[in-house]
Scaffold this active site. Structure first.
Site, PDB file in Angstrom:
ATOM      1  N   LYS A  39       0.836  -1.202   0.000  1.00 58.52           N
ATOM      2  CA  LYS A  39       0.000   0.000   0.000  1.00 58.52           C
ATOM      3  C   LYS A  39       0.878   1.264   0.000  1.00 58.52           C
ATOM      4  CE  LYS A  39      -3.856  -2.331   2.440  1.00 58.52           C
ATOM      5  NZ  LYS A  39      -4.648  -2.332   3.693  1.00 58.52           N
ATOM      6  N   TYR A  79     -12.430  -2.918  -2.815  1.00 58.83           N
ATOM      7  CA  TYR A  79     -12.903  -2.961  -1.423  1.00 58.83           C
ATOM      8  C   TYR A  79     -14.428  -2.959  -1.349  1.00 58.83           C
ATOM      9  CZ  TYR A  79      -8.224  -2.331   0.638  1.00 58.83           C
ATOM     10  OH  TYR A  79      -6.920  -2.505   1.065  1.00 58.83           O
ATOM     11  N   ASN A 142      -1.705   0.058   7.231  1.00 53.26           N
ATOM     12  CA  ASN A 142      -1.124  -1.219   7.653  1.00 53.26           C
ATOM     13  C   ASN A 142      -0.319  -1.921   6.562  1.00 53.26           C
ATOM     14  OD1 ASN A 142      -3.221  -1.996   6.070  1.00 53.26           O
ATOM     15  ND2 ASN A 142      -4.305  -3.175   7.629  1.00 53.26           N
ATOM     16  N   HIS A 145      -1.841  -5.469   1.644  1.00 53.21           N
ATOM     17  CA  HIS A 145      -3.102  -6.190   1.480  1.00 53.21           C
ATOM     18  C   HIS A 145      -2.771  -7.601   1.024  1.00 53.21           C
ATOM     19  CE1 HIS A 145      -7.068  -7.366  -0.040  1.00 53.21           C
ATOM     20  NE2 HIS A 145      -6.404  -7.863  -1.086  1.00 53.21           N
ATOM     21  N   GLU A 156      -9.791 -10.508  -7.193  1.00 55.91           N
ATOM     22  CA  GLU A 156      -8.884  -9.370  -7.090  1.00 55.91           C
ATOM     23  C   GLU A 156      -7.807  -9.399  -8.180  1.00 55.91           C
ATOM     24  OE1 GLU A 156      -7.582  -9.673  -2.999  1.00 55.91           O
ATOM     25  OE2 GLU A 156      -9.567  -9.110  -2.243  1.00 55.91           O
TER      26      GLU A 156
HETATM   27  P1  IDP Z   1      -7.492  -7.145   5.946  1.00 56.84           P
HETATM   28  O1  IDP Z   1      -6.741  -6.156   5.072  1.00 56.84           O
HETATM   29  O2  IDP Z   1      -6.658  -7.606   7.113  1.00 56.84           O
HETATM   30  O3  IDP Z   1      -8.112  -8.262   5.157  1.00 56.84           O
HETATM   31  P2  IDP Z   1     -10.132  -5.954   6.118  1.00 56.84           P
HETATM   32  O4  IDP Z   1     -11.076  -6.143   7.251  1.00 56.84           O
HETATM   33  O5  IDP Z   1     -10.440  -6.640   4.828  1.00 56.84           O
HETATM   34  O6  IDP Z   1      -8.676  -6.339   6.646  1.00 56.84           O
HETATM   35  O7  IDP Z   1     -10.032  -4.379   5.866  1.00 56.84           O
HETATM   36  C1  IDP Z   1      -9.453  -3.850   4.697  1.00 56.84           C
HETATM   37  C2  IDP Z   1      -8.582  -2.683   5.081  1.00 56.84           C
HETATM   38  O8  IDP Z   1      -9.396  -1.633   5.637  1.00 56.84           O
HETATM   39  C3  IDP Z   1      -7.558  -2.982   6.174  1.00 56.84           C
HETATM   40  O9  IDP Z   1      -6.390  -3.599   5.702  1.00 56.84           O
HETATM   41  C4  IDP Z   1      -7.289  -1.597   6.736  1.00 56.84           C
HETATM   42  O10 IDP Z   1      -6.446  -0.838   5.881  1.00 56.84           O
HETATM   43  C5  IDP Z   1      -8.701  -0.987   6.708  1.00 56.84           C
HETATM   44  N1  IDP Z   1      -9.453  -1.253   7.948  1.00 56.84           N
HETATM   45  C6  IDP Z   1      -9.997  -2.415   8.344  1.00 56.84           C
HETATM   46  N2  IDP Z   1     -10.659  -2.331   9.501  1.00 56.84           N
HETATM   47  C7  IDP Z   1     -10.558  -1.045   9.873  1.00 56.84           C
HETATM   48  C8  IDP Z   1     -11.044  -0.320  11.002  1.00 56.84           C
HETATM   49  O11 IDP Z   1     -11.724  -0.851  11.900  1.00 56.84           O
HETATM   50  N3  IDP Z   1     -10.730   1.003  11.050  1.00 56.84           N
HETATM   51  C9  IDP Z   1      -9.999   1.604  10.080  1.00 56.84           C
HETATM   52  N4  IDP Z   1      -9.513   0.961   8.983  1.00 56.84           N
HETATM   53  C10 IDP Z   1      -9.776  -0.353   8.880  1.00 56.84           C
HETATM   54 MG    MG Z   2      -9.606  -8.148   3.667  1.00 57.63          MG
END
Ligand code: IDP
Ligand code: MG
Length: 165
Positions: A39, A79, A142, A145, A156
Site C-alpha cells: 500500500k 474494497y 497497515n 493487502h 482481485e
Molecule cells: P485485511 O486487510 O486484514 O483483510 P479488512 O477487514 O479486509 O482487513 O479491511 C481492509 C482494510 O481496511 C484494512 O487492511 C485496513 O487498511 C482498513 N481497515 C480495516 N478495519 C478497519 C477499522 O476498523 N478502522 C480503520 N480501517 C480499517
Molecule cells: Mg480483507
C-alpha cells in the site's frame, strides 16, 4: 474405493507380512495464487524490497508485478465489501494517496501463507516478525493487502491483471 486396503497391498505381501516401511503421510498442499498490494505507506517508506523478500524468503514466487496509483473507481471495486463501513472514507483516502505495488504471488497454500506473513489487520495486535507487526502504523495504515480466500484472490487478480489465468 477402499484406500486403506490399497495402501496395505503396497506395503504387505500376501501373508500380510510387512515388506516396506510405511510411507510418511504427505501434507495436502495446493498451488495457489494470491493478490498482494504494498500500500502507499509501504512504497513511501521504501519498504518494497524488504516486503517482497518476506514472501520470497518463504518460498513464494512473484508471478506478476506492477506499480499502480489506485484511483477511487478501482478502490470501490477492490474494497466492495467495505464501502458501507464507517472506516471506508479513511481507507479510500489512504489507498488512493500514492502509488502502490500490486503483485500476484504464487506457491503452495499461497493465500494462507501470505496472510500469515502479513499478520493481523491491526499492526498493534500483529505479531513481531510479521509485515504489519514490523512496519504498520495503525489499523488503517497497515502496509499490505493480501487476499483472504482463493475466491477473493481470483476476483482481485482479475481487477488488477485482467483475466490472464
Ligand atoms: P485485511 O486487510 O486484514 O483483510 P479488512 O477487514 O479486509 O482487513 O479491511 C481492509 C482494510 O481496511 C484494512 O487492511 C485496513 O487498511 C482498513 N481497515 C480495516 N478495519 C478497519 C477499522 O476498523 N478502522 C480503520 N480501517 C480499517
Ligand atoms: Mg480483507
Amino acid at each position: 474405493m477402499n484406500l486403506k486396503a490399497e495402501e496395505k497391498t503396497e506395503t504387505c505381501n500376501k501373508r500380510g507380512e510387512k515388506i516396506k516401511e510405511d510411507k510418511p503421510v504427505k501434507q495436502k498442499t495446493k498451488c495457489e495464487r494470491t493478490l498482494i498490494i504494498i500500500k502507499p505507506d509501504g512504497v513511501q517508506k521504501k519498504l518494497i524490497g524488504r516486503i517482497i523478500s518476506r514472501f520470497e524468503d518463504d518460498g513464494l514466487e512473484i508471478e506478476r508485478i506492477r506499480v499502480l496509483h489506485i484511483d477511487k473507481n478501482i478502490a470501490l471495486i477492490h474494497y466492495k465489501e467495505h464501502v458501507e463501513k464507517p472506516f471506508f472514507p479513511k481507507l479510500l483516502q489512504y489507498i488512493t494517496s500514492g502509488p502502490s505495488i500490486v503483485m500476484v504471488i504464487k506457491g503452495e497454500n499461497a493465500v494462507a501463507r501470505a496472510r500469515e506473513l502479513i499478520g493481523c489487520t491491526n499492526p498493534e495486535k500483529a505479531d513481531k516478525g510479521t509485515i504489519r507487526g514490523d512496519f504498520g502504523t495503525d489499523i488503517t495504515i497497515n502496509v499490505v493487502h493480501g487476499s483472504d480466500s482463493e475466491s477473493s484472490a481470483e476476483r482481485e487478480i482479475n481487477i488488477f491483471f485482467g483475466n490472464y489465468l
